[in-house]
Design an enzyme around this catalytic site. Sequence first.
Site, PDB file in Angstrom:
ATOM      1  N   LYS A   1       0.833  -1.205   0.000  1.00 25.08           N
ATOM      2  CA  LYS A   1       0.000   0.000   0.000  1.00 25.08           C
ATOM      3  C   LYS A   1       0.865   1.251   0.000  1.00 25.08           C
ATOM      4  O   LYS A   1       0.666   2.170  -0.782  1.00 25.08           O
ATOM      5  CB  LYS A   1      -0.927   0.019   1.243  1.00 25.08           C
ATOM      6  CG  LYS A   1      -1.823  -1.195   1.380  1.00 25.08           C
ATOM      7  CD  LYS A   1      -2.726  -1.116   2.603  1.00 25.08           C
ATOM      8  CE  LYS A   1      -2.013  -1.110   3.937  1.00 25.08           C
ATOM      9  NZ  LYS A   1      -1.289  -2.363   4.255  1.00 25.08           N
TER      10      LYS A   1
ATOM     11  N   ARG B   1      -9.572   0.703   8.893  1.00 19.38           N
ATOM     12  CA  ARG B   1      -9.327  -0.736   9.011  1.00 19.38           C
ATOM     13  C   ARG B   1     -10.183  -1.433  10.043  1.00 19.38           C
ATOM     14  O   ARG B   1      -9.859  -2.554  10.442  1.00 19.38           O
ATOM     15  CB  ARG B   1      -7.862  -1.075   9.168  1.00 19.38           C
ATOM     16  CG  ARG B   1      -7.099  -0.373  10.176  1.00 19.38           C
ATOM     17  CD  ARG B   1      -5.745  -0.253   9.587  1.00 19.38           C
ATOM     18  NE  ARG B   1      -4.658  -0.869  10.214  1.00 19.38           N
ATOM     19  CZ  ARG B   1      -3.416  -0.773   9.682  1.00 19.38           C
ATOM     20  NH1 ARG B   1      -3.223  -0.184   8.527  1.00 19.38           N
ATOM     21  NH2 ARG B   1      -2.429  -1.295  10.285  1.00 19.38           N
TER      22      ARG B   1
ATOM     23  N   ARG C   1      11.834  -5.663   5.037  1.00 17.45           N
ATOM     24  CA  ARG C   1      11.627  -4.238   4.720  1.00 17.45           C
ATOM     25  C   ARG C   1      12.592  -3.349   5.498  1.00 17.45           C
ATOM     26  O   ARG C   1      12.904  -3.587   6.657  1.00 17.45           O
ATOM     27  CB  ARG C   1      10.195  -3.830   5.075  1.00 17.45           C
ATOM     28  CG  ARG C   1       9.974  -2.315   4.938  1.00 17.45           C
ATOM     29  CD  ARG C   1       8.529  -1.924   4.976  1.00 17.45           C
ATOM     30  NE  ARG C   1       7.856  -2.352   6.197  1.00 17.45           N
ATOM     31  CZ  ARG C   1       6.555  -2.257   6.377  1.00 17.45           C
ATOM     32  NH1 ARG C   1       5.782  -1.758   5.432  1.00 17.45           N
ATOM     33  NH2 ARG C   1       6.006  -2.665   7.504  1.00 17.45           N
TER      34      ARG C   1
ATOM     35  N   ARG D   1      11.426  -1.330  11.026  1.00 11.02           N
ATOM     36  CA  ARG D   1      10.335  -0.979  11.928  1.00 11.02           C
ATOM     37  C   ARG D   1      10.265  -1.965  13.092  1.00 11.02           C
ATOM     38  O   ARG D   1      10.482  -3.154  12.909  1.00 11.02           O
ATOM     39  CB  ARG D   1       8.998  -0.990  11.161  1.00 11.02           C
ATOM     40  CG  ARG D   1       8.653   0.352  10.560  1.00 11.02           C
ATOM     41  CD  ARG D   1       7.488   0.316   9.606  1.00 11.02           C
ATOM     42  NE  ARG D   1       6.290  -0.349  10.098  1.00 11.02           N
ATOM     43  CZ  ARG D   1       5.125  -0.367   9.432  1.00 11.02           C
ATOM     44  NH1 ARG D   1       5.024   0.269   8.263  1.00 11.02           N
ATOM     45  NH2 ARG D   1       4.086  -1.007   9.924  1.00 11.02           N
TER      46      ARG D   1
ATOM     47  N   ARG E   1      -0.086  -9.122  13.521  1.00 13.66           N
ATOM     48  CA  ARG E   1      -0.731  -8.109  12.678  1.00 13.66           C
ATOM     49  C   ARG E   1      -1.616  -8.776  11.625  1.00 13.66           C
ATOM     50  O   ARG E   1      -2.700  -8.280  11.307  1.00 13.66           O
ATOM     51  CB  ARG E   1       0.333  -7.234  11.994  1.00 13.66           C
ATOM     52  CG  ARG E   1       1.005  -6.273  12.971  1.00 13.66           C
ATOM     53  CD  ARG E   1       2.335  -5.765  12.454  1.00 13.66           C
ATOM     54  NE  ARG E   1       2.238  -4.995  11.237  1.00 13.66           N
ATOM     55  CZ  ARG E   1       3.262  -4.737  10.428  1.00 13.66           C
ATOM     56  NH1 ARG E   1       4.468  -5.191  10.724  1.00 13.66           N
ATOM     57  NH2 ARG E   1       3.096  -4.028   9.344  1.00 13.66           N
TER      58      ARG E   1
HETATM   59  P1  AP5 Z   1       4.871  -1.550   1.865  1.00 11.00           P
HETATM   60  O1  AP5 Z   1       4.517  -0.722   0.682  1.00 11.00           O
HETATM   61  O2  AP5 Z   1       5.609  -0.906   2.982  1.00 11.00           O
HETATM   62  O3  AP5 Z   1       3.557  -2.312   2.410  1.00 11.00           O
HETATM   63  P2  AP5 Z   1       2.291  -1.756   3.221  1.00 11.00           P
HETATM   64  O4  AP5 Z   1       1.076  -2.388   2.630  1.00 11.00           O
HETATM   65  O5  AP5 Z   1       2.324  -0.276   3.311  1.00 11.00           O
HETATM   66  O6  AP5 Z   1       2.573  -2.466   4.616  1.00 11.00           O
HETATM   67  P3  AP5 Z   1       2.525  -1.863   6.104  1.00 11.00           P
HETATM   68  O7  AP5 Z   1       3.307  -2.811   6.977  1.00 11.00           O
HETATM   69  O8  AP5 Z   1       2.896  -0.434   6.136  1.00 11.00           O
HETATM   70  O9  AP5 Z   1       1.033  -2.044   6.435  1.00 11.00           O
HETATM   71  P4  AP5 Z   1       0.361  -1.971   7.773  1.00 11.00           P
HETATM   72  O10 AP5 Z   1      -1.016  -1.717   7.347  1.00 11.00           O
HETATM   73  O11 AP5 Z   1       0.531  -3.130   8.669  1.00 11.00           O
HETATM   74  O12 AP5 Z   1       1.186  -0.841   8.575  1.00 11.00           O
HETATM   75  P5  AP5 Z   1       0.785   0.620   9.024  1.00 11.00           P
HETATM   76  O13 AP5 Z   1       2.009   1.432   9.026  1.00 11.00           O
HETATM   77  O14 AP5 Z   1      -0.392   1.099   8.266  1.00 11.00           O
HETATM   78  O15 AP5 Z   1       5.712  -2.808   1.322  1.00 11.00           O
HETATM   79  C1  AP5 Z   1       6.216  -3.781   2.213  1.00 11.00           C
HETATM   80  C2  AP5 Z   1       7.570  -4.294   1.689  1.00 11.00           C
HETATM   81  O16 AP5 Z   1       7.354  -4.978   0.454  1.00 11.00           O
HETATM   82  C3  AP5 Z   1       8.600  -3.207   1.394  1.00 11.00           C
HETATM   83  O17 AP5 Z   1       9.865  -3.698   1.746  1.00 11.00           O
HETATM   84  C4  AP5 Z   1       8.512  -3.007  -0.125  1.00 11.00           C
HETATM   85  O18 AP5 Z   1       9.758  -2.603  -0.686  1.00 11.00           O
HETATM   86  C5  AP5 Z   1       8.136  -4.421  -0.593  1.00 11.00           C
HETATM   87  N1  AP5 Z   1       7.314  -4.433  -1.806  1.00 11.00           N
HETATM   88  C6  AP5 Z   1       6.291  -3.588  -2.137  1.00 11.00           C
HETATM   89  N2  AP5 Z   1       5.742  -3.932  -3.314  1.00 11.00           N
HETATM   90  C7  AP5 Z   1       6.421  -5.037  -3.746  1.00 11.00           C
HETATM   91  C8  AP5 Z   1       6.328  -5.857  -4.906  1.00 11.00           C
HETATM   92  N3  AP5 Z   1       5.412  -5.627  -5.858  1.00 11.00           N
HETATM   93  N4  AP5 Z   1       7.197  -6.892  -5.022  1.00 11.00           N
HETATM   94  C9  AP5 Z   1       8.128  -7.157  -4.051  1.00 11.00           C
HETATM   95  N5  AP5 Z   1       8.269  -6.404  -2.940  1.00 11.00           N
HETATM   96  C10 AP5 Z   1       7.430  -5.354  -2.782  1.00 11.00           C
HETATM   97  O19 AP5 Z   1       0.305   0.365  10.517  1.00 11.00           O
HETATM   98  C11 AP5 Z   1       1.214   0.032  11.543  1.00 11.00           C
HETATM   99  C12 AP5 Z   1       0.490   0.006  12.887  1.00 11.00           C
HETATM  100  O20 AP5 Z   1      -0.070   1.311  13.167  1.00 11.00           O
HETATM  101  C13 AP5 Z   1      -0.696  -0.942  12.976  1.00 11.00           C
HETATM  102  O21 AP5 Z   1      -0.303  -2.265  13.308  1.00 11.00           O
HETATM  103  C14 AP5 Z   1      -1.534  -0.282  14.078  1.00 11.00           C
HETATM  104  O22 AP5 Z   1      -0.981  -0.545  15.345  1.00 11.00           O
HETATM  105  C15 AP5 Z   1      -1.343   1.198  13.772  1.00 11.00           C
HETATM  106  N6  AP5 Z   1      -2.353   1.717  12.837  1.00 11.00           N
HETATM  107  C16 AP5 Z   1      -2.140   2.243  11.595  1.00 11.00           C
HETATM  108  N7  AP5 Z   1      -3.289   2.595  11.019  1.00 11.00           N
HETATM  109  C17 AP5 Z   1      -4.266   2.278  11.902  1.00 11.00           C
HETATM  110  C18 AP5 Z   1      -5.682   2.384  11.875  1.00 11.00           C
HETATM  111  N8  AP5 Z   1      -6.344   2.875  10.803  1.00 11.00           N
HETATM  112  N9  AP5 Z   1      -6.371   1.950  12.957  1.00 11.00           N
HETATM  113  C19 AP5 Z   1      -5.743   1.459  14.048  1.00 11.00           C
HETATM  114  N10 AP5 Z   1      -4.403   1.324  14.143  1.00 11.00           N
HETATM  115  C20 AP5 Z   1      -3.669   1.733  13.066  1.00 11.00           C
HETATM  116 MG    MG Z   2       2.520   1.122   4.880  1.00  9.39          MG
END
Ligand code: AP5
Ligand code: MG
Length: 218
Positions: A13, A88, A127, A160, A171
């Site tokens: 994402k 989410r 990552r 991270r 997660r």
């Molecule tokens: P990346 O693009 O970083 O993936 P992502 O989908 O953004 O994954 P996240 O881990 O950021 O998602 P998340 O939803 O768990 O975390 P968030 O920060 O929102 O890609 C991942 C890796 O893959 C990278 O190394 C990239 O290079 C590689 N890659 C990408 N595309 C590729 C491809 N096509 N081929 C190969 N490799 C590829 O949330 C973190 C925490 O914050 C949550 O656990 C929660 O505690 C809190 N939080 C955030 N939002 C909320 C909410 N709305 N409500 C409640 N708590 C929340």
């Molecule tokens: Mg992300």
Amino acid sequence: MRLIFLGPPGAGKGTQARMLAAEHGIPQIATGDMLREALAQKTPLGLEAKAYMDRGALVPDEVVIGLVAERFGRPDALSGFLLDGFPRTVAQAEALDRLLKEREIGIDRVIFFEVSEGELLRRLTGRRVCRGCGALYHMVSSPPGTAGRCDRCGGELYQRDDDNEATVRGRLSVYRTQTVPLLDYYRGRNLLVSVAGEGPMNDIARSIRQAVAAARGR
Ligand code: AP5
Ligand code: MG
């Protein structure tokens, strides 16, 4: 242009959102990034969120909804936005609907990233993120030119705290129980488009552009 990127942790994402938001000149509103920024600045909100994030749980709905409501009030969100990682839970989606209704606007498309669980684990544990500009890397599939340094800004790359295997599994389980119900929520509103999230990043970007263009032509 008002979009939601929905998908499991590690689905890509953030990677795709950075590109598409820059292309369209709209802000990427990523609640995870906002919470990590708050934590880096040691604000009370950031410190409260840390306990949830470290164990892979969701931060309480009212905290995240408050953050997004405040973010929507800034002028750059008037022309559109890309929501990355929000909503989410169903409660967050309902709160978002209320925020949009107040502004008499709607969502154009919800893009759902389909990626297998084995690939998600591989992506998250490998990552690395730039401390300076937030650019995303992967130790195997997209490594930086110089180990530990960002190609774009020279910033330090870090892992991270929630990207270790045990927390990633937590997660994924939270995603299955709390976020998967949103697929039906948005399918029922005729907004959901699934995109294959595995394969070259440019191919995925092309599929997303097509889905977005179809929404604009409706
Ligand atoms: P990346 O693009 O970083 O993936 P992502 O989908 O953004 O994954 P996240 O881990 O950021 O998602 P998340 O939803 O768990 O975390 P968030 O920060 O929102 O890609 C991942 C890796 O893959 C990278 O190394 C990239 O290079 C590689 N890659 C990408 N595309 C590729 C491809 N096509 N081929 C190969 N490799 C590829 O949330 C973190 C925490 O914050 C949550 O656990 C929660 O505690 C809190 N939080 C955030 N939002 C909320 C909410 N709305 N409500 C409640 N708590 C929340
Ligand atoms: Mg992300």
